[in-house]
Design a protein around this motif. Structure first.
Motif, short mmCIF file in Angstrom:
data_model
loop_
_atom_site.label_atom_id
_atom_site.label_comp_id
_atom_site.label_asym_id
_atom_site.label_seq_id
_atom_site.Cartn_x
_atom_site.Cartn_y
_atom_site.Cartn_z
N ARG A 1 42.74 31.06 34.45
CA ARG A 1 41.51 31.86 34.38
C ARG A 1 41.86 33.36 34.45
O ARG A 1 41.36 34.16 33.66
CB ARG A 1 40.58 31.45 35.53
CG ARG A 1 39.23 32.12 35.52
CD ARG A 1 38.26 31.58 36.58
NE ARG A 1 38.86 31.11 37.82
CZ ARG A 1 39.08 29.81 38.15
NH1 ARG A 1 38.78 28.86 37.30
NH2 ARG A 1 39.61 29.48 39.31
N ASN A 2 42.74 33.71 35.37
CA ASN A 2 43.12 35.11 35.51
C ASN A 2 43.92 35.61 34.32
O ASN A 2 43.76 36.76 33.90
CB ASN A 2 43.89 35.32 36.81
CG ASN A 2 43.00 35.22 38.03
OD1 ASN A 2 41.82 35.58 37.98
ND2 ASN A 2 43.53 34.71 39.12
N LEU A 3 44.77 34.76 33.76
CA LEU A 3 45.51 35.17 32.56
C LEU A 3 44.56 35.41 31.39
O LEU A 3 44.80 36.30 30.58
CB LEU A 3 46.55 34.11 32.19
CG LEU A 3 47.87 34.18 32.94
CD1 LEU A 3 48.77 33.02 32.54
CD2 LEU A 3 48.57 35.50 32.73
N GLY A 4 43.51 34.62 31.30
CA GLY A 4 42.51 34.83 30.25
C GLY A 4 41.87 36.21 30.37
O GLY A 4 41.64 36.89 29.36
N ILE A 5 41.60 36.62 31.59
CA ILE A 5 41.03 37.95 31.82
C ILE A 5 42.04 39.04 31.48
O ILE A 5 41.73 40.02 30.80
CB ILE A 5 40.54 38.08 33.28
CG1 ILE A 5 39.40 37.10 33.55
CG2 ILE A 5 40.15 39.51 33.60
CD1 ILE A 5 39.05 36.93 35.02
N ILE A 6 43.28 38.85 31.95
CA ILE A 6 44.33 39.85 31.73
C ILE A 6 44.68 39.98 30.25
O ILE A 6 45.01 41.06 29.77
CB ILE A 6 45.58 39.49 32.57
CG1 ILE A 6 45.27 39.67 34.06
CG2 ILE A 6 46.78 40.33 32.18
CD1 ILE A 6 46.31 39.11 34.99
N ALA A 7 44.61 38.87 29.51
CA ALA A 7 44.98 38.87 28.09
C ALA A 7 44.14 39.83 27.27
O ALA A 7 44.55 40.25 26.18
CB ALA A 7 44.88 37.45 27.53
N GLU A 8 42.98 40.19 27.76
CA GLU A 8 42.12 41.13 27.03
C GLU A 8 42.63 42.56 27.09
O GLU A 8 42.23 43.39 26.29
CB GLU A 8 40.70 41.06 27.60
CG GLU A 8 40.04 39.70 27.38
CD GLU A 8 38.70 39.58 28.08
OE1 GLU A 8 38.18 40.61 28.56
OE2 GLU A 8 38.17 38.45 28.14
N VAL B 1 52.15 42.08 33.57
CA VAL B 1 52.26 40.72 34.11
C VAL B 1 53.49 40.02 33.53
O VAL B 1 54.23 39.34 34.25
CB VAL B 1 50.97 39.91 33.83
CG1 VAL B 1 51.16 38.44 34.14
CG2 VAL B 1 49.81 40.48 34.63
N ALA B 2 53.73 40.21 32.25
CA ALA B 2 54.89 39.59 31.60
C ALA B 2 56.19 40.10 32.23
O ALA B 2 57.11 39.33 32.50
CB ALA B 2 54.87 39.87 30.11
N LYS B 3 56.27 41.42 32.49
CA LYS B 3 57.46 41.99 33.13
C LYS B 3 57.64 41.42 34.53
O LYS B 3 58.75 41.09 34.94
CB LYS B 3 57.35 43.51 33.19
CG LYS B 3 57.57 44.19 31.86
CD LYS B 3 57.43 45.70 31.99
CE LYS B 3 57.55 46.37 30.64
NZ LYS B 3 57.36 47.83 30.72
#
Length: 86
Positions: A12-19, A27-29
């Protein structure tokens, strides 16, 4: 929080961050850094290495190659008595 709830929360949080591409890059780093730390841990051992260590220890025990901690003796004292420089 169990694993399923944790997975759902992360997704759910990754979905928000992906925007936000900038935040996604951060986050990837961070994930790369955490993954590297996990693989660089010199104390980390595989399941096979762990069981091999247990087998060696059991063999040493069977040969009488072990030390017993005396009543009232600290671990440090036992290690010193066993020849370790603590």
């Amino acid at each position: 929080m169990n694993a399923v709830q944790l997975d759902a929360d992360i997704l759910r949080n990754l979905g928000i961050i992906a925007e936000d591409e900038t935040m996604l890059d951060k986050v990837a780093k961070y994930l790369r850094r955490v993954a590297k730390q996990m693989t660089d841990d010199p104390t980390r051992m595989s399941k096979e290495e762990y069981f091999a260590m247990l087998d060696r220890s059991e063999a040493q025990y069977a040969k009488g190659e072990y030390t017993i901690q005396q009543p009232g003796e600290s671990v440090t004292d036992m290690l010193r008595r066993s020849g370790y420089d603590v």
